[in-house]
Design an enzyme around this catalytic site. Structure first.
Site, mmCIF file in Angstrom:
data_model
loop_
_atom_site.group_PDB
_atom_site.id
_atom_site.type_symbol
_atom_site.label_atom_id
_atom_site.label_comp_id
_atom_site.label_asym_id
_atom_site.label_seq_id
_atom_site.Cartn_x
_atom_site.Cartn_y
_atom_site.Cartn_z
ATOM 1 N N ASP A 6 30.151 43.088 67.337
ATOM 2 C CA ASP A 6 30.225 41.947 66.693
ATOM 3 C C ASP A 6 29.670 41.782 65.602
ATOM 4 O OD1 ASP A 6 28.322 38.701 66.525
ATOM 5 O OD2 ASP A 6 28.239 38.936 68.931
ATOM 6 N N ASN B 190 32.524 27.780 74.286
ATOM 7 C CA ASN B 190 31.684 26.943 73.823
ATOM 8 C C ASN B 190 33.165 25.060 74.024
ATOM 9 O OD1 ASN B 190 29.626 28.249 73.847
ATOM 10 N ND2 ASN B 190 29.339 28.127 71.936
ATOM 11 N N SER C 236 27.106 32.708 73.406
ATOM 12 C CA SER C 236 27.034 33.347 72.247
ATOM 13 C C SER C 236 25.197 34.567 72.952
ATOM 14 C CB SER C 236 26.840 33.243 71.413
ATOM 15 O OG SER C 236 28.543 33.207 70.538
ATOM 16 N N HIS D 111 24.885 36.327 63.342
ATOM 17 C CA HIS D 111 25.953 36.032 64.631
ATOM 18 C C HIS D 111 24.987 37.509 65.631
ATOM 19 C CE1 HIS D 111 28.279 34.930 68.094
ATOM 20 N NE2 HIS D 111 27.459 34.078 68.220
#
Length: 427
Positions: free
Chosen positions: A69, A205, A270, A107
């Protein structure tokens, strides 16, 4: 694939501070409760999906999860002792992967806290679904052109590093926004599968523009996660759909930690992905002898259809059930190993992409007209007397056959007549 087309799949609002992730901002639905001691009350998924029950069996100790990430920030109280190593594959962060990089740099920290948060005391702070699992932080710089490697190459490098450094599970809360993926990923994911690593990927998404599941969630052998809302219904704003979805997990009103220690409530697959990665960690801890395929099978087979027809492109095989995953009897899997699934795909699909050298063709030459010889009859006169292929086939040859057959009949008749005459003369 350009760097700008990549997305970290998620959107969030801070409890008191708005933060945009994955191209969307979610407005708060209720007054924020940012106090440290109240954060735990917001973690509804711990009870609703059987994690608190599963913890009586295991809390994930001894299992290592790599979070590929934006990096996991150092100095987070809720993650004290959780991050045991890391790397930066972007060339922009710190060597240990604990300096967030790229767009939406918070994130990776959010993801890690949902997965393996330790809390900050009795009943306070964010507690992850596998609160004793260990984290490897692999930082990737999304949305920037400063790195010497493309996002594709960073991901491939990150997977290989994670495998070489002891990852049992790899969490990928990201999407390429395409069904396909680069050939470099073939080798990287095969390397993970051949080394018995479970790879968990978010479906994507709708609210961030990903209407259909994209890679890495489309790669055969990956455990793909869709999202549901607080009422366990499909989260159409925070989850994409597709036939590769394995299971569904909560993806709305989730709480995580951002760099600096603030708490954020966010939506998206996520967040659903690390919840499933944490569940995989619990299963691996409870059943250390199971290989990756059997671990994935246990997560899938214990999923709750919740009254719906499964498998489906929205819920996969159903909603995760952590308590059942670590305690229920599950028959042995008959499905192919992840490596075999990906190898089959490569054999069928990459063959069409292989460039084939053109076959040399013979050089043709235009025909040259013959020179006429005045001592010979004109070509038209000669042709009139010579049989053509057509007359040979349909006239001359059949005529010769008929004449030959007639001659044989005549000779046979003459012989028979003479034989009869001899017999009569003897009488």
């Amino acid at each position: 694939m350009t760097r700008s087309a990549w997305r970290r799949i998620g959107a969030g609002i801070a409890l008191g501070l708005t933060v945009a992730l994955g191209g969307a901002v979610i407005a708060p639905a209720a007054p924020a409760r940012a106090e440290n001691t109240q954060v735990r009350d917001l973690e509804y998924w711990l009870n609703d999906y059987g994690f608190t029950q599963a913890w009586t069996t295991t809390r994930g100790a001894g299992v290592t999860v790599a979070v590929i990430d934006t990096g996991v920030a150092a100095g987070i109280a809720d993650l004290t002792g959780a991050v045991i190593g890391g790397t930066d594959v972007s060339g922009l962060g710190s060597p240990d992967g604990q300096t967030p990089v790229g767009e939406g740099s918070e994130h990776g920290t959010l993801v890690a806290s949902l997965l393996a948060g330790r809390g900050t005391g009795e009943g306070s702070g964010v507690l992850g679904v596998a609160p004793e699992a260990s984290i490897l932080a692999v930082s990737v710089a999304f949305g920037t052109s400063d790195s010497t490697l493309s996002n594709d190459d960073q991901i491939a490098a990150g997977i290989r590093w994670a495998v070489d450094n002891g990852a049992d599970v790899i969490n990928m809360s990201l999407t390429r926004n395409t069904l396909d993926w680069p050939p470099s990923w073939d080798d990287a994911f095969l390397y993970a599968f051949e080394n018995d690593v479970v790879v968990v990927a978010a479906a994507g998404n709708r609210g961030s523009g990903t209407t259909e599941v994209g890679a890495p969630a489309t790669i055969p052998g990956v455990l793909t996660v869709a999202g549901v809302d607080r009422n366990k219904g499909a989260s159409f704003d925070a989850s994409s759909q597709g036939i590769t979805i394995s299971v569904a997990a909560p993806s709305e009103q989730l709480v995580g930690v951002v760099p600096g220690g603030g708490y954020v409530q966010w939506n998206g697959t996520s967040a659903a992905a690390p919840i499933v990665s944490g569940l995989v960690a619990l299963v691996r801890a409870a059943y250390p002898r199971l290989d990756a395929a059997e671990v994935m099978n246990r997560v899938i087979e214990t999923a709750d259809p919740n009254g719906r027809a499964v498998p489906s492109p929205i819920y996969g095989n159903g909603l995760i059930n952590a308590a059942a995953a670590v305690t229920a009897y599950v028959p042995a899997s008959t499905s192919p190993e992840p490596a075999a699934l990906l190898e089959d795909w490569i054999r069928v699909h990459r063959r069409a992409d292989t460039e084939v050298e053109p076959t040399p063709q013979p050089v043709t030459q235009e025909p040259v007209a013959p020179q006429e010889d005045p001592a010979l009859p004109a070509p038209s006169v000669v042709a009139a007397w010579l049989p053509s292929p057509l007359t040979l086939t349909y006239i001359t040859v059949p005529l010769l056959v008929l004449c030959g057959f007639g001659t044989l009949v005549t000779l046979f008749g003459i012989g028979a007549t003479r034989h009869i005459q001899r017999i009569r003369s003897k009488r």
